[in-house]
Structures are given as C-alpha cells and as structure tokens.
Write a protein that holds these residues in place. Structure first.
Motif, short mmCIF file in Angstrom:
data_model
loop_
_atom_site.label_atom_id
_atom_site.label_comp_id
_atom_site.label_asym_id
_atom_site.label_seq_id
_atom_site.Cartn_x
_atom_site.Cartn_y
_atom_site.Cartn_z
N SER A 39 0.51 -1.45 0.32
CA SER A 39 -0.05 0.05 0.13
C SER A 39 0.55 1.29 0.42
O SER A 39 2.23 0.94 0.49
N HIS A 41 1.16 5.30 1.66
CA HIS A 41 1.26 5.36 3.14
C HIS A 41 0.86 6.94 3.80
O HIS A 41 2.45 7.56 2.89
N ASP A 46 -4.10 4.27 7.77
CA ASP A 46 -3.85 3.64 6.76
C ASP A 46 -3.84 1.88 7.79
O ASP A 46 -4.13 0.89 7.12
N TYR A 117 3.85 -1.14 3.20
CA TYR A 117 4.24 -0.43 3.28
C TYR A 117 6.13 0.05 1.84
O TYR A 117 6.27 0.12 2.88
N MET A 151 -4.59 3.81 -0.90
CA MET A 151 -5.43 4.63 0.49
C MET A 151 -5.42 5.88 -0.42
O MET A 151 -5.03 6.76 -0.63
N THR A 154 -7.07 9.29 3.96
CA THR A 154 -6.40 9.16 5.71
C THR A 154 -5.78 10.09 5.55
O THR A 154 -5.33 10.51 6.87
#
Length: 253
Positions: A39, A41, A46, A117, A151, A154
């Motif tokens: 992902s 970050h 997250d 991450y 994401m 966030t």
C-alpha cells in the motif's frame, strides 16, 4: 481472538460509522494462501482502515518502539498493536533488517496476508515516493503475489503531527495481483529487485492517482526539514517515473 474483538466489536463498528469508505477491487485479495498487500502510506490510520475492509487477518510490521514503552501506557500500546495484528520490527539496520525480512517471509510461507508499505514511511506531502526493494525480496523468497492497495483521503483524516482523527469519507482501491513467479530464484539480484519494486510503485501510482517522486520518502523529509531550517532544498516532481516495461530478462531454463 483480540484481533477479531477489535475488528468486529470494539473498534471496527466505530470506524465504519465515522469514516464511511468506498471500497473497490477487494475481490483481488486471495481468499487463501500467503500474499502481500503493498500500500501507499499517507497516515497512521492506513493500518486500521485497510484491514477493516479485508475478510482475512492482515499482519503489519510495526516499529519496535510501539511495543517497548514502559509503564501502563506502554502496556496498553503493546496490547493494542498486538491486537490490531501488528508485529514488532527492529529497523536499526544490519542483522536487524535481515531479521525483519525473515519474519515477513516466514509469515507469508505460513499462508498469512502481510501488509507492507514499500515507501518505508509516511509520505510527507501526499505524493508517492520511491519504493524500497525489501518488498521485492520478500515476494521472491516467499513466492507470493503482490496486491497493490491505494489509500485515498487518510492523510486528511489523520494529518502528520495531529493526534485528532477527522471524520470524512475515504476510498480504498485494491488492484489486481502482480505475479513475479517468472523471477523465481533471482532473489538477491539487485537489478531484478529494483525492477520489481518499480513495477509495484507504478501500479500504486496508477491506482492512487498520486504524483510520483523518485527519491525515498525519508530523504524527502530530510530535505524538507533542511528547507524549514533555512537551507534551500528542492524535492523533485515527477522525476524518474518507474517504467513498467523496463523489466529484466529472466534466466533461460
């Protein structure tokens, strides 16, 4: 048990209520077997919002400091992060770094989902930064697919330096799994690992819509700190965009 209690009873319902989330592509997460969820970050948040939308348990490597603080506060932190599916990782370098990789590989070989991450730390400005090759090493050693995860929003919920979480709508996008089995046996080849990492970062860039910067996020933070102190430092924009077609040849059978 504690993980499920937090996810479905103590914490999860509150997160779902205050932060409604649009989720797409979650069917791309394998139902069984080891896999990496790689992902971008943007915020500490997250690690809470993404696992909430995945049926299976997701384990994240976390700073060892989260688990070693003394006193009542330290005990509560250790309890919480352990219950949230995070495992302590010593990031001091050398043998500690190898131990972190070994732990990740072991978890994947045991059939777990591992959240990683690739940037290594949170983005300081919302852009996507150069990925560290550890994610490629782990994927090759464990022989598992990598699912890119974007994401979105966030950083607005949990801005860097803020202890408050602001209610707002979020979005999580799960991309199609990336299969690197064609590079089996090439773990340790720095060119292969860099190419794989760049392919992962390219997928994250497309999925998230973030601007890509070809330096490490940690270095960007150093430059920004220097600039804040009055030393001129410029973080390049769109430099060295990772090219998904720039991949190494595999060894002949």
């Amino acid at each position: 048990m504690l993980y499920r209690l937090l996810k479905y009873v103590l914490l999860g319902p509150l997160l779902r209520l205050l932060w409604p989330t649009k989720v797409t592509g979650v069917e791309n997460v394998p139902e069984t077997g080891g896999a990496i969820l790689a992902s971008n970050h943007l915020a500490v948040a997250d690690s809470f919002f993404m696992p909430l939308r995945v049926k299976r348990r997701v384990t994240f490597p976390a700073k060892q400091e989260y688990f070693t603080e003394k006193g009542v506060k330290g005990t509560l932190k250790k309890w919480f992060f352990t219950g949230a599916g995070q495992i302590p990782i010593d990031r001091s370098g050398g043998s500690a770094a190898q131990a972190a990789l070994d732990t990740a590989i072991r978890l994947l070989r045991e059939g777990n989902l591992l959240g990683i991450y690739p940037e290594g730390t949170r983005s300081p400005d919302g852009r996507l930064y150069k990925g560290k090759t550890g994610v490629a090493r782990v994927a090759l050693e464990a022989g598992v697919p990598v699912v890119p995860v974007a994401m979105i929003g966030t950083d607005k919920v949990n801005p860097i330096g803020s202890k408050m979480w602001i209610p707002r709508r979020l979005e999580i996008r799960f991309g199609k799994p990336l299969d690197f089995s064609r590079y089996a046996g090439l773990s340790g080849d720095r060119f292969v690992e860099r190419s794989i990492t760049d392919e992962i970062m390219y997928a994250l860039m497309e999925l998230s819509g973030q601007e890509y910067v070809d330096i490490y996020a940690a270095k960007a933070k150093e430059l920004m700190a220097a600039e804040a102190a009055g030393v001129r430092a410029v973080v390049p924009a769109q430099s060295g965009l990772p090219d998904p077609d720039r991949v190494p040849e595999t060894k002949a059978g």
